[in-house]
Design a protein around this motif. Structure first.
Motif, PDB file in Angstrom:
ATOM      1  N   LEU A 155       0.756  -1.186   0.206  1.00 28.72           N
ATOM      2  CA  LEU A 155       0.418   0.259  -0.215  1.00 28.72           C
ATOM      3  C   LEU A 155       1.083   1.118   0.107  1.00 28.72           C
ATOM      4  CD1 LEU A 155      -3.252   0.532  -0.022  1.00 28.72           C
ATOM      5  CD2 LEU A 155      -3.005   1.085   3.289  1.00 28.72           C
ATOM      6  N   VAL A 156       0.771   1.907  -1.194  1.00 32.83           N
ATOM      7  CA  VAL A 156       1.934   2.901  -1.233  1.00 32.83           C
ATOM      8  C   VAL A 156       1.818   4.133  -0.775  1.00 32.83           C
ATOM      9  CG1 VAL A 156       3.544   4.154  -2.769  1.00 32.83           C
ATOM     10  CG2 VAL A 156       2.394   1.691  -3.674  1.00 32.83           C
ATOM     11  N   THR A 157       1.310   3.967   0.650  1.00 32.65           N
ATOM     12  CA  THR A 157       1.113   5.718   1.671  1.00 32.65           C
ATOM     13  C   THR A 157       1.612   6.122   2.372  1.00 32.65           C
ATOM     14  OG1 THR A 157      -0.649   3.782   3.096  1.00 32.65           O
ATOM     15  CG2 THR A 157      -1.397   4.915   0.490  1.00 32.65           C
ATOM     16  N   GLU A 158       3.028   5.193   2.552  1.00 38.56           N
ATOM     17  CA  GLU A 158       3.876   5.576   3.608  1.00 38.56           C
ATOM     18  C   GLU A 158       4.424   6.817   3.203  1.00 38.56           C
ATOM     19  OE1 GLU A 158       2.192   1.942   5.952  1.00 38.56           O
ATOM     20  OE2 GLU A 158       3.246   3.892   6.703  1.00 38.56           O
ATOM     21  N   SER A 159       5.213   7.113   4.624  1.00 37.06           N
ATOM     22  CA  SER A 159       5.825   8.053   3.994  1.00 37.06           C
ATOM     23  C   SER A 159       7.544   8.186   3.208  1.00 37.06           C
ATOM     24  CB  SER A 159       6.092   9.299   5.743  1.00 37.06           C
ATOM     25  OG  SER A 159       6.724   8.594   6.314  1.00 37.06           O
TER      26      SER A 159
END
Ligand code: SOE
Length: 393
Positions: free
Chosen positions: A320-324
């Motif tokens: 899930l490419v939503t990390e900082s």
């Protein structure tokens, strides 16, 4: 009180779909990213006075103009943003480069290869910051894919397989809009959406060496609308009144296979006749150590098969490419609070503004737009000749 930063005055030419995505991005960029300039929505330009005034009010532009030349020649304007139909990109960009304006131009860069080369040469000569709005490079998952490929996570790349599928013109009664007229669009599905997956191929894998293409127009005639229909009806005065029709002079679908310069194989498919696909971009990349899967209709995810995983624990993992730690993602929301299509334009404009500050263009530049056009042209030539064609840059 945030420190006052210099305004960057934007002149946007075109106010329909791309004009709206660009307006939103110019307005949002400074609210979520630290920028060296504060974009100012200075002038919105469009041929129809009523239309552009309504759009300016809705989208938050200070001034309106119906003559793009006035925008390009306005000394107050720093950046010319070209979001018009393809047949006007060249004229506007050449004038803007002459005036020393930075230029953001929607894809495809030009109507054809000849125009694209003139545009590329003009910005090189004038030294203005320039960029083509291939916004899908700045989907966090695509930027992450590039990072993983460059890091060697996939090993040697064997396959780049991409499809871009829509279905908005399957109905034969859909009118002959500008995107279906070669003189206004250059090509159809090919330059509009195949151009995107060609750009992503160049971004993720590298330069394309040779192609073999097939292009098809399924519906050859479509109803005319507006002035053209009026002219045709007048000409047919007294005869049996029928719906005036016009020739579709662009492709509806395009397939291409090919080889990248690094030996990886290319497999492209773009169609506007894939019923049920609204804006379906699917990409699969296979390498010696791993594979990546991406689907724009689930654009915050990237699926990764890692051959280095223990043999009893292998499978496509779901990132899930939503990390900082992921490109751009950390500027928005906490992990898992996903973003959308419009954010890719914000990311494009943020990078453009940083490029403007440095006085150095950021990719995709007009050079990339020109190289994209070289691949488009090679596929068209190949389809016409029914043979393989080398991509000549
Ligand atoms: C139409 O095919 C279109 O609006 C393209 O022109 C855009 O580039 C794409 O992002 C969405 O679909």
């Amino acid at each position: 009180m945030p420190k006052k930063i210099k305004p960057l005055r934007i002149g946007l030419i075109g106010y329909k779909f791309m004009g709206r995505t660009h307006s939103n991005a110019w307005r949002q960029a400074g609210h979520f990213f630290d920028l060296p300039y504060q974009p100012e929505l200075h002038t919105l330009c469009g041929r129809d006075l009523q239309g552009v005034q309504t759009a300016a009010e809705q989208l938050g532009w200070a001034h309106t103009e119906t003559d793009w030349r006035k925008v390009v020649e306005n000394p107050e304007i720093d950046v010319v943003d070209i979001s018009t139909a393809n047949d006007t990109h060249a004229e506007i960009a050449l004038a803007a480069a002459k005036q020393g304006k930075a230029i953001l131009c929607e894809k495809p860069l030009a109507l054809n290869l000849k125009e694209a080369k003139v545009m590329r040469d003009a910005v090189l000569k004038s030294g203005v910051v320039n960029m083509v709005c291939h916004n899908y490079r700045r989907i966090p998952a695509m930027a992450q894919a590039r990072r993983m490929i460059e890091r060697g996570d996939l090993g040697k790349i064997y396959h780049y397989r991409a499809r871009y599928l829509q279905d908005w013109i399957v109905d034969p009664s859909f009118p002959l809009v500008w995107r279906l007229q070669g003189k206004l669009a250059g090509s159809g599905t090919h330059g509009d959406i195949n151009a995107h997956i060609i750009d992503l191929g160049r971004y993720l894998i590298g330069e394309i060496d040779e192609v073999c293409g097939l292009m098809e127009t399924f519906i050859k005639q479509r109803p005319l609308t507006g002035a053209e229909a009026g002219r045709m009806s007048k000409a047919a005065k007294g005869k049996k009144r029928s719906q005036p029709m016009g020739e579709v002079t662009v492709d509806d679908a395009v397939l291409a296979i090919g080889r990248f310069q690094n030996g990886a194989l290319l497999n492209l498919e773009a169609s506007r006749f894939a019923l049920g696909r609204k804006n379906g971009i699917q990409i699969e990349i296979n390498g010696s150590q791993g594979s990546l899967l991406f689907d724009f209709e689930d654009m915050n995810r990237l699926k990764f098969f890692n051959n280095r995983d223990a043999s009893d624990a292998q499978g496509f993992r779901d990132i899930l490419v939503t990390e900082s730690v992921h490109p751009y993602a950390g500027q928005w929301w906490p992990p898992g609070h996903i973003i959308g299509y419009e954010h890719t334009f914000v990311h494009t404009i943020v990078d453009f503004i940083h490029a403007f500050k440095k006085g150095q263009s950021v990719q995709p530049t007009f050079e990339d737009g020109y190289r994209n056009q070289c691949v488009l042209d090679a596929i068209e030539t190949s389809s016409r000749r029914r043979s393989w064609v080398k991509v000549k840059i």
